[in-house]
Design an enzyme around this catalytic site. Structure first.
Site, PDB file in Angstrom:
ATOM      1  N   ASP A  70      -5.661  24.447 -28.546  1.00  0.00           N
ATOM      2  CA  ASP A  70      -5.371  23.046 -28.836  1.00  0.00           C
ATOM      3  C   ASP A  70      -3.925  22.920 -29.302  1.00  0.00           C
ATOM      4  O   ASP A  70      -3.409  23.808 -29.966  1.00  0.00           O
ATOM      5  CB  ASP A  70      -6.315  22.484 -29.901  1.00  0.00           C
ATOM      6  CG  ASP A  70      -6.191  20.970 -29.982  1.00  0.00           C
ATOM      7  OD1 ASP A  70      -6.446  20.299 -28.963  1.00  0.00           O
ATOM      8  OD2 ASP A  70      -5.797  20.443 -31.046  1.00  0.00           O
TER       9      ASP A  70
HETATM   10  C1  LIG Z   1       4.104  18.579 -26.732  1.00  0.00           C
HETATM   11  C2  LIG Z   1       3.593  18.868 -25.343  1.00  0.00           C
HETATM   12  C3  LIG Z   1       2.240  18.811 -25.039  1.00  0.00           C
HETATM   13  N1  LIG Z   1       1.803  19.050 -23.766  1.00  0.00           N
HETATM   14  C4  LIG Z   1       0.374  18.979 -23.434  1.00  0.00           C
HETATM   15  C5  LIG Z   1      -0.364  20.316 -23.526  1.00  0.00           C
HETATM   16  C6  LIG Z   1      -1.813  19.886 -23.598  1.00  0.00           C
HETATM   17  O1  LIG Z   1      -2.304  19.765 -22.258  1.00  0.00           O
HETATM   18  C7  LIG Z   1      -1.727  18.501 -24.221  1.00  0.00           C
HETATM   19  C8  LIG Z   1      -2.307  18.504 -25.610  1.00  0.00           C
HETATM   20  O2  LIG Z   1      -3.655  18.198 -25.534  1.00  0.00           O
HETATM   21  P1  LIG Z   1      -4.831  19.201 -25.826  1.00  0.00           P
HETATM   22  O3  LIG Z   1      -5.951  18.406 -26.398  1.00  0.00           O
HETATM   23  O4  LIG Z   1      -4.333  20.371 -26.623  1.00  0.00           O
HETATM   24  O5  LIG Z   1      -5.234  19.754 -24.390  1.00  0.00           O
HETATM   25  P2  LIG Z   1      -5.813  18.999 -23.126  1.00  0.00           P
HETATM   26  O6  LIG Z   1      -6.770  17.915 -23.512  1.00  0.00           O
HETATM   27  O7  LIG Z   1      -4.669  18.605 -22.229  1.00  0.00           O
HETATM   28  O8  LIG Z   1      -6.559  20.186 -22.374  1.00  0.00           O
HETATM   29  P3  LIG Z   1      -7.901  20.980 -22.801  1.00  0.00           P
HETATM   30  O9  LIG Z   1      -8.447  20.378 -24.075  1.00  0.00           O
HETATM   31  O10 LIG Z   1      -8.840  20.795 -21.650  1.00  0.00           O
HETATM   32  O11 LIG Z   1      -7.446  22.407 -22.976  1.00  0.00           O
HETATM   33  O12 LIG Z   1      -0.342  18.145 -24.287  1.00  0.00           O
HETATM   34  C9  LIG Z   1       2.699  19.369 -22.749  1.00  0.00           C
HETATM   35  O13 LIG Z   1       2.299  19.588 -21.595  1.00  0.00           O
HETATM   36  N2  LIG Z   1       4.031  19.433 -23.043  1.00  0.00           N
HETATM   37  C10 LIG Z   1       4.541  19.197 -24.283  1.00  0.00           C
HETATM   38  O14 LIG Z   1       5.775  19.279 -24.478  1.00  0.00           O
END
Ligand SMILES: Cc1cn([C@H]2C[C@H](O)[C@@H](COP(=O)(O)OP(=O)(O)OP(=O)(O)O)O2)c(=O)[nH]c1=O
Length: 216
Positions: A70
């Site tokens: 997460d």
């Molecule tokens: C800060 C930041 C976040 N993110 C993304 C990563 C994660 O996919 C998302 C954070 O949400 P999460 O809830 O961590 O993940 P998710 O819902 O996308 O995927 P899952 O729960 O199925 O594993 O933000 C980026 O891609 N680039 C960035 O610079």
């Protein structure tokens, strides 16, 4: 066999770089902090719940391992999740503009022996953004599905005046910490020597059900 309990394409790409074959698993965990839960405790809990949900989905396999992760953007004590719409994304970016925020990424590896967890904490400083910049960035669609409403691996890299911590952790899967968890679990990780033949069996006995290794 390793499984990644994540729908995030970024996490799948990052994990692939460690050279450990894995199968993705779709899990859905409600993401909302509990009253009085610190941002770090919240991120760690959600990563643990994602790994546990994947573990249950597979039917608690004796031989397999499940990774859950997460990532949250934190400004002060406030957790910025994924924006629900373009207006929410713009509001987040206006608040991040010209300031330093924290990105917390937790990873949990669940095996029959219990779980191990690692946490990565990074400090990210954004340049000051003009309102027209925020509007243009949001109009491109990149903020949706991203914590804090931005993607450092995309156009927002040009907003980052300073990063102290883990680039891959900001993108969503801290590779240093993930590699350490996988190696401790007996997996052969690209770039490192192959584990001793007995390492996997030995490590399976070692972690307690709540074993936690934190870095960063
Ligand atoms: C800060 C930041 C976040 N993110 C993304 C990563 C994660 O996919 C998302 C954070 O949400 P999460 O809830 O961590 O993940 P998710 O819902 O996308 O995927 P899952 O729960 O199925 O594993 O933000 C980026 O891609 N680039 C960035 O610079």
């Amino acid at each position: 066999m390793l499984h990644l309990a994540s729908k995030s394409p970024r996490r799948r790409e990052l994990l692939a770089r460690l050279g450990v074959p894995f199968a993705p698993l779709d899990v859905d965990i409600p993401e909302a902090p509990l009253p009085d839960e610190t941002p770090k405790a919240y991120v760690c809990r959600v990563a643990r719940e994602k790994a546990a949900a994947g573990w249950r989905l597979l039917g608690a396999p004796v031989q397999d391992a499940v990774l859950g992760a997460d990532t949250e953007v934190v400004l002060g004590d406030e957790v910025f999740g994924k924006p629900r719409d373009a207006d929410a994304a713009a509001a987040m970016l206006r608040r991040l503009s010209g300031r330093t925020h924290t990105v917390i990424s937790a990873v949990t590896l669940r095996t029959a022996a219990g779980e191990r967890q690692a946490v990565s904490v990074s400090e990210v400083t954004f340049t000051g953004l003009a309102d027209a910049d925020v509007v243009a960035y949001v109009a491109g669609g990149e903020p949706m599905g991203k914590a804090g409403g931005y993607a450092i691996q995309g156009g927002a890299e040009a907003f980052v005046a300073h990063l102290a911590g883990s680039y891959s952790g900001v993108v969503g899967l801290p590779l240093f910490e993930t590699a350490a968890l996988l190696r401790a679990g007996g997996f052969a990780v690209a770039g490192f020597a192959a584990p001793e033949p007995r390492a996997r069996a030995g490590s399976a006995a070692s972690p307690s059900p709540a074993a936690t290794a934190s870095t960063g």
